[in-house]
Design a protein around this motif. Structure first.
Motif, short mmCIF file in Angstrom:
data_model
loop_
_atom_site.label_atom_id
_atom_site.label_comp_id
_atom_site.label_asym_id
_atom_site.label_seq_id
_atom_site.Cartn_x
_atom_site.Cartn_y
_atom_site.Cartn_z
N PRO A 1 0.84 -1.20 0.00
CA PRO A 1 0.00 0.00 0.00
C PRO A 1 0.87 1.25 0.00
O PRO A 1 2.02 1.21 0.40
CB PRO A 1 -0.78 -0.11 1.32
N ILE A 2 0.34 2.32 -0.47
CA ILE A 2 1.00 3.63 -0.62
C ILE A 2 2.06 3.60 -1.71
O ILE A 2 2.10 4.46 -2.58
CB ILE A 2 1.64 4.14 0.70
N LEU A 3 2.95 2.58 -1.67
CA LEU A 3 4.01 2.54 -2.68
C LEU A 3 3.50 2.15 -4.05
O LEU A 3 3.94 2.69 -5.05
CB LEU A 3 5.09 1.55 -2.25
N ASN A 4 2.62 1.14 -4.09
CA ASN A 4 2.12 0.57 -5.35
C ASN A 4 3.28 0.25 -6.27
O ASN A 4 4.19 -0.46 -5.91
CB ASN A 4 1.10 1.52 -6.00
N GLU A 5 3.27 0.76 -7.50
CA GLU A 5 4.33 0.39 -8.42
C GLU A 5 5.64 1.12 -8.15
O GLU A 5 6.68 0.73 -8.67
CB GLU A 5 3.90 0.67 -9.87
N THR A 6 5.59 2.20 -7.36
CA THR A 6 6.82 3.01 -7.21
C THR A 6 7.91 2.25 -6.49
O THR A 6 9.05 2.70 -6.46
CB THR A 6 6.55 4.31 -6.43
N ILE A 7 7.60 1.09 -5.90
CA ILE A 7 8.63 0.30 -5.24
C ILE A 7 9.73 -0.07 -6.23
O ILE A 7 10.87 -0.34 -5.83
CB ILE A 7 8.02 -0.95 -4.58
N ARG A 8 9.40 -0.04 -7.52
CA ARG A 8 10.41 -0.35 -8.53
C ARG A 8 11.55 0.67 -8.53
O ARG A 8 12.64 0.39 -9.00
CB ARG A 8 9.77 -0.39 -9.91
N ASN A 9 11.27 1.86 -8.02
CA ASN A 9 12.31 2.89 -7.96
C ASN A 9 13.49 2.45 -7.09
O ASN A 9 14.57 3.01 -7.17
CB ASN A 9 11.73 4.19 -7.41
N LEU A 10 13.24 1.42 -6.27
CA LEU A 10 14.32 0.88 -5.44
C LEU A 10 15.53 0.50 -6.29
O LEU A 10 16.67 0.68 -5.87
CB LEU A 10 13.81 -0.37 -4.73
N TYR A 11 15.27 -0.01 -7.49
CA TYR A 11 16.38 -0.47 -8.33
C TYR A 11 17.17 0.69 -8.90
O TYR A 11 18.25 0.48 -9.45
CB TYR A 11 15.86 -1.28 -9.51
N PHE A 12 16.62 1.90 -8.83
CA PHE A 12 17.29 3.04 -9.44
C PHE A 12 17.78 4.02 -8.37
O PHE A 12 18.95 4.33 -8.31
CB PHE A 12 16.36 3.73 -10.43
N HIS A 13 16.88 4.46 -7.53
CA HIS A 13 17.22 5.46 -6.54
C HIS A 13 18.26 4.95 -5.54
O HIS A 13 19.33 5.53 -5.38
CB HIS A 13 15.92 5.87 -5.83
N ILE B 1 23.43 13.33 -7.62
CA ILE B 1 22.36 14.21 -8.06
C ILE B 1 21.22 13.39 -8.67
O ILE B 1 20.04 13.67 -8.43
CB ILE B 1 22.91 15.25 -9.07
N ALA B 2 21.59 12.35 -9.43
CA ALA B 2 20.54 11.48 -9.98
C ALA B 2 19.76 10.81 -8.85
O ALA B 2 18.53 10.71 -8.90
CB ALA B 2 21.17 10.41 -10.88
N GLY B 3 20.49 10.37 -7.82
CA GLY B 3 19.81 9.75 -6.68
C GLY B 3 18.89 10.73 -5.99
O GLY B 3 17.77 10.40 -5.59
N LEU B 4 19.35 11.97 -5.86
CA LEU B 4 18.54 13.00 -5.21
C LEU B 4 17.27 13.26 -6.01
O LEU B 4 16.15 13.32 -5.47
CB LEU B 4 19.35 14.29 -5.10
N LEU B 5 17.41 13.39 -7.34
CA LEU B 5 16.25 13.69 -8.18
C LEU B 5 15.25 12.54 -8.18
O LEU B 5 14.04 12.75 -8.10
CB LEU B 5 16.70 14.03 -9.60
N THR B 6 15.79 11.30 -8.27
CA THR B 6 14.86 10.17 -8.25
C THR B 6 14.17 10.07 -6.89
O THR B 6 13.00 9.71 -6.80
CB THR B 6 15.59 8.84 -8.56
#
Lengths: 226, 82
Positions: free
Chosen positions: A35-47, A92-97
């Motif tokens: 819940p709350i995260l939904n699909e955004t949990i995929r950002n784990l692989y990038f951020h 900076i990429a980590g910060l933006l993501t």
């Protein structure tokens, strides 16, 4: 010829393959439904992975700074500077993501949070590293100052990002009393993508750094030979 | 106060029925919204294609720079610089 050097290809191709794998699994792979995260949990692989790459490259910066202070070879200073430069890019990429992720899960791109403030402080510390380098004209003195600063900057980064946020209240997963992703939510399917992703981004960072170092060496050789 | 047997039984049954109704709330956590419709329509492949395109462009760019630097290190490309 060395197996792992700036001129061999295998690790560069491996890095790119791992990144393609990360992107593929990142969008198509199985993720736990939260819940709350939904699909955004995929950002784990990038951020998260990009921040880890920054940590690794900043460690290299500190190590090469120490190496310069030990043996006085300017090459070590070049490598240190370029490591820090690439690490800033990933930071900076980590910060933006992270800001993008926060916008959709916490409601705002930036909150008054110890972890976030710590990362901002870290990026400012390393921005100051580059300003310091540019402010000194003499090469050897620049390298000496940069080497010492790199050591302190790395320690401060660890304190700001990893120590202080765990000691206070924080929104960020893994800090301030929240369970980290790796404790509860990072199931096996995600772990299988997460670790290769860290390796992939790190290899990319090392490739970018090696290119700049080789270019710098060519420039200094040319200017030496006239 | 003195309750008859029937009144005691009714009280116990009432408490139990209230306990049972609260278990119906667990059904809320089953449905977590994910991008399932998006996927089933095949749009996810557009996303993947775009992401791969960006990655491939970056890889080719880095590869080209690497090759040019290698040539410069060997000394042959000094005449070919644009």
């Amino acid at each position: 010829m060395k197996i792992f050097s700036a001129k061999t290809w295998w690790w560069k191709i491996l890095g790119m393959v791992l990144l393609f794998y990360t992107y593929y699994q990142g969008f198509l792979g199985e993720v736990p439904r939260m819940p709350i995260l939904n699909e955004t949990i995929r950002n784990l692989y990038f951020h998260v992975t990009m921040w880890m790459t920054m940590l690794v490259l900043m460690l290299c910066n500190a190590i090469y700074g120490i190496l310069y202070l030990k043996n006085g070879r300017l090459t070590n200073d070049f490598v240190a500077a370029e490591c820090a430069r690439t690490a800033m890019v990933f930071g900076i990429a980590g910060l933006l993501t992270g800001m993008l992720w926060a916008n959709y899960t916490w409601g705002e791109p930036w909150v008054n949070d110890p972890q976030l403030n710590g990362t901002a402080a870290t990026l400012l510390i390393y921005a100051a590293y580059f300003i310091l380098r540019n402010a000194v004209a003499d090469e050897k003195q620049r390298a000496r100052l940069a080497g010492v600063y790199a050591i302190f900057a790395f320690v401060m980064m660890i304190v700001f990002i990893m120590v202080l946020p765990k000691m206070t209240d924080s929104l960020h997963p893994g800090k301030g009393g929240n369970p980290g992703f790796n404790k509860y939510d990072l199931d096996d399917a995600m772990r299988r993508v997460f670790y290769p992703a860290v390796i992939g981004w790190t290899l990319l960072g090392v490739w970018m750094t090696s290119l700049r170092v080789r270019l710098k060496k060519l420039e200094t050789d040319e200017s030496d030979n006239g | 106060m003195n309750l008859t047997m029937a009144e005691k039984l009714i009280r116990i049954l009432l408490v139990f029925s209230l306990l049972l109704t609260s278990s119906g709330l667990y059904a809320q956590t089953d449905h977590i919204e994910m991008a399932d419709t998006f996927r089933s329509e095949g749009k996810i492949y557009v996303v993947i294609f775009c992401a791969f395109l960006v990655l491939a462009i970056m890889a080719i760019y880095l590869f080209a720079i690497d090759r040019r630097i290698s040539r410069m290190e060997k000394g042959s490309s000094r005449l070919n610089i644009d």
